[in-house]
Scaffold this active site. Structure first.
Site, PDB file in Angstrom:
ATOM      1  N   TRP A  10      -3.409  12.785  -2.078  1.00 16.15           N
ATOM      2  CA  TRP A  10      -1.969  12.638  -2.358  1.00 16.15           C
ATOM      3  C   TRP A  10      -1.150  12.419  -1.087  1.00 16.15           C
ATOM      4  O   TRP A  10       0.026  12.082  -1.172  1.00 16.15           O
ATOM      5  CB  TRP A  10      -1.447  13.891  -3.086  1.00 16.15           C
ATOM      6  CG  TRP A  10      -1.961  14.053  -4.483  1.00 16.15           C
ATOM      7  CD1 TRP A  10      -2.921  13.306  -5.106  1.00 16.15           C
ATOM      8  CD2 TRP A  10      -1.538  15.036  -5.440  1.00 16.15           C
ATOM      9  NE1 TRP A  10      -3.122  13.761  -6.390  1.00 16.15           N
ATOM     10  CE2 TRP A  10      -2.285  14.814  -6.622  1.00 16.15           C
ATOM     11  CE3 TRP A  10      -0.611  16.072  -5.417  1.00 16.15           C
ATOM     12  CZ2 TRP A  10      -2.120  15.608  -7.764  1.00 16.15           C
ATOM     13  CZ3 TRP A  10      -0.446  16.858  -6.546  1.00 16.15           C
ATOM     14  CH2 TRP A  10      -1.193  16.620  -7.714  1.00 16.15           C
ATOM     15  N   HIS A  98      -9.492  11.743   8.347  1.00 14.83           N
ATOM     16  CA  HIS A  98      -8.849  10.588   7.713  1.00 14.83           C
ATOM     17  C   HIS A  98      -8.289   9.676   8.800  1.00 14.83           C
ATOM     18  O   HIS A  98      -7.828  10.160   9.842  1.00 14.83           O
ATOM     19  CB  HIS A  98      -7.738  11.062   6.772  1.00 14.83           C
ATOM     20  CG  HIS A  98      -7.204   9.946   5.932  1.00 14.83           C
ATOM     21  ND1 HIS A  98      -6.281   9.052   6.416  1.00 14.83           N
ATOM     22  CD2 HIS A  98      -7.498   9.554   4.666  1.00 14.83           C
ATOM     23  CE1 HIS A  98      -6.021   8.152   5.466  1.00 14.83           C
ATOM     24  NE2 HIS A  98      -6.742   8.435   4.401  1.00 14.83           N
ATOM     25  N   GLU A 100      -5.592   8.225   9.116  1.00 10.28           N
ATOM     26  CA  GLU A 100      -4.206   8.530   9.517  1.00 10.28           C
ATOM     27  C   GLU A 100      -4.182   9.706  10.501  1.00 10.28           C
ATOM     28  O   GLU A 100      -3.341   9.759  11.404  1.00 10.28           O
ATOM     29  CB  GLU A 100      -3.355   8.825   8.267  1.00 10.28           C
ATOM     30  CG  GLU A 100      -3.097   7.531   7.490  1.00 10.28           C
ATOM     31  CD  GLU A 100      -2.939   7.687   5.991  1.00 10.28           C
ATOM     32  OE1 GLU A 100      -2.703   8.812   5.513  1.00 10.28           O
ATOM     33  OE2 GLU A 100      -3.071   6.666   5.287  1.00 10.28           O
ATOM     34  N   GLY A 238      -2.930   5.840  -2.994  1.00 15.30           N
ATOM     35  CA  GLY A 238      -1.780   5.457  -3.820  1.00 15.30           C
ATOM     36  C   GLY A 238      -2.012   5.611  -5.321  1.00 15.30           C
ATOM     37  O   GLY A 238      -1.155   6.155  -6.037  1.00 15.30           O
TER      38      GLY A 238
HETATM   39  P1  PGA Z   1      -5.188   4.006  -0.606  1.00  7.93           P
HETATM   40  O1  PGA Z   1      -5.542   5.231   0.370  1.00  7.93           O
HETATM   41  O2  PGA Z   1      -6.016   4.188  -1.858  1.00  7.93           O
HETATM   42  O3  PGA Z   1      -3.712   4.135  -0.870  1.00  7.93           O
HETATM   43  O4  PGA Z   1      -5.553   2.757   0.103  1.00  7.93           O
HETATM   44  C1  PGA Z   1      -6.851   5.696   0.483  1.00  7.93           C
HETATM   45  C2  PGA Z   1      -6.891   6.823   1.481  1.00  7.93           C
HETATM   46  O5  PGA Z   1      -6.137   6.782   2.463  1.00  7.93           O
HETATM   47  O6  PGA Z   1      -7.667   7.787   1.325  1.00  7.93           O
END
Ligand code: PGA
Length: 253
Positions: A10, A98, A100, A238
């Protein structure tokens, strides 16, 4: 046989009220509609783990997961949440590494090895993410980089510890971009990861590990991706924020 898993990430979305509604809807739909032994994991913001765990109740199919934990045991680390804290409230899963976190918070392989260790020490199941940025894919360095990411953070483990880890391959160029890896690209990389594990731990260990695909998974492409022999499920960003779509993805395994 690796477990079939569909995990929703999420990220930093939803208020408590919205999160409660989403979790209640997913729970009802998954209970009614998802057959077989697919595990569903909702990786919610930390603040919502407990209320959502309460909503899910003692369900043997749907679990909560955290999106990160500290590499430290405890102490003066303002803003952080420890693996021991997650365990103390019975959160069974935690996403680690991750892209990010790697990109915006400077997490690297050595740090992630520590996070994997502390998560395992507290009996959490890490969902360890790896994946290459676009420039690396375009210069054909993706296999080398992903093998290096896996080795750097996981290959210090012994076989029983490694077998507790779930791996998620998430090409950075496919995350949140609407650009999915093709089923062939996903399968090829998952096979590379499994072979890499087999070369160190043997085929049986490699064959027991769940390797999830992540990156713009949606209800239109999940079936084809999950049909790949080395794809054991998905890590969904998403599309995990919409109960109907996420349930359709969980049904696609
Ligand atoms: P996404 O993200 O499905 O929005 O591409 C996947 C994730 O970052 O785990």
């Amino acid at each position: 046989m690796p477990k079939k898993i569909v995990a929703g990430n999420w990220k930093m979305n939803k208020t408590l009220e919205e999160a409660n509604i989403l979790a209640s809807e997913v729970k009802a739909m998954v209970e009614d509609e998802v057959k077989g032994d697919t595990l569903v994991i909702l990786c919610t913001p930390s603040l919502f783990l407990l209320p959502i765990k309460n909503i899910l109740g003692n369900n043997s199919r749907i679990f909560v997961g955290a999106q990160n934990c500290s590499e430290h045991e405890s102490g003066a680390y303002t803003g952080e949440i420890s693996a021991g804290m997650l365990k103390s409230v019975n959160v069974p899963y935690v996403i680690l590494g991750h892209s990010e976190r790697r990109q915006y918070f400077g997490e690297n392989g050595a740090l992630l090895a520590k996070k994997v260790d502390i998560a395992l020490k507290h009996n959490l199941t890490p969902i360890f993410c790896c994946g290459e940025p676009l420039d690396v894919r375009e210069s054909n360095g993706h296999e080398t980089l992903v093998k290096q990411q896996v080795a750097e953070s996981l290959f210090h483990l012994d076989a029983p510890a490694l077998q507790k880890v779930v791996i998620a391959y998430e090409p950075v160029w496919a995350i949140g971009t609407g650009k999915t890896a093709s089923a062939q690209q996903a399968q090829d990389m998952h096979a590379v990861i499994r072979k890499h594990i087999a070369s160190k731990y043997g085929q049986d260990v490699a064959d027991s590990i769940s390797i999830l695909y992540g990156g713009s998974v949606n209800d239109g492409n999940a079936k084809e991706l999950f049909a790949c022999p080395d794809v054991d499920g998905g890590l969904v960003g998403g599309a995990s924020l919409k109960s109907r779509e996420f349930t359709e993805i969980a049904k696609s395994i």
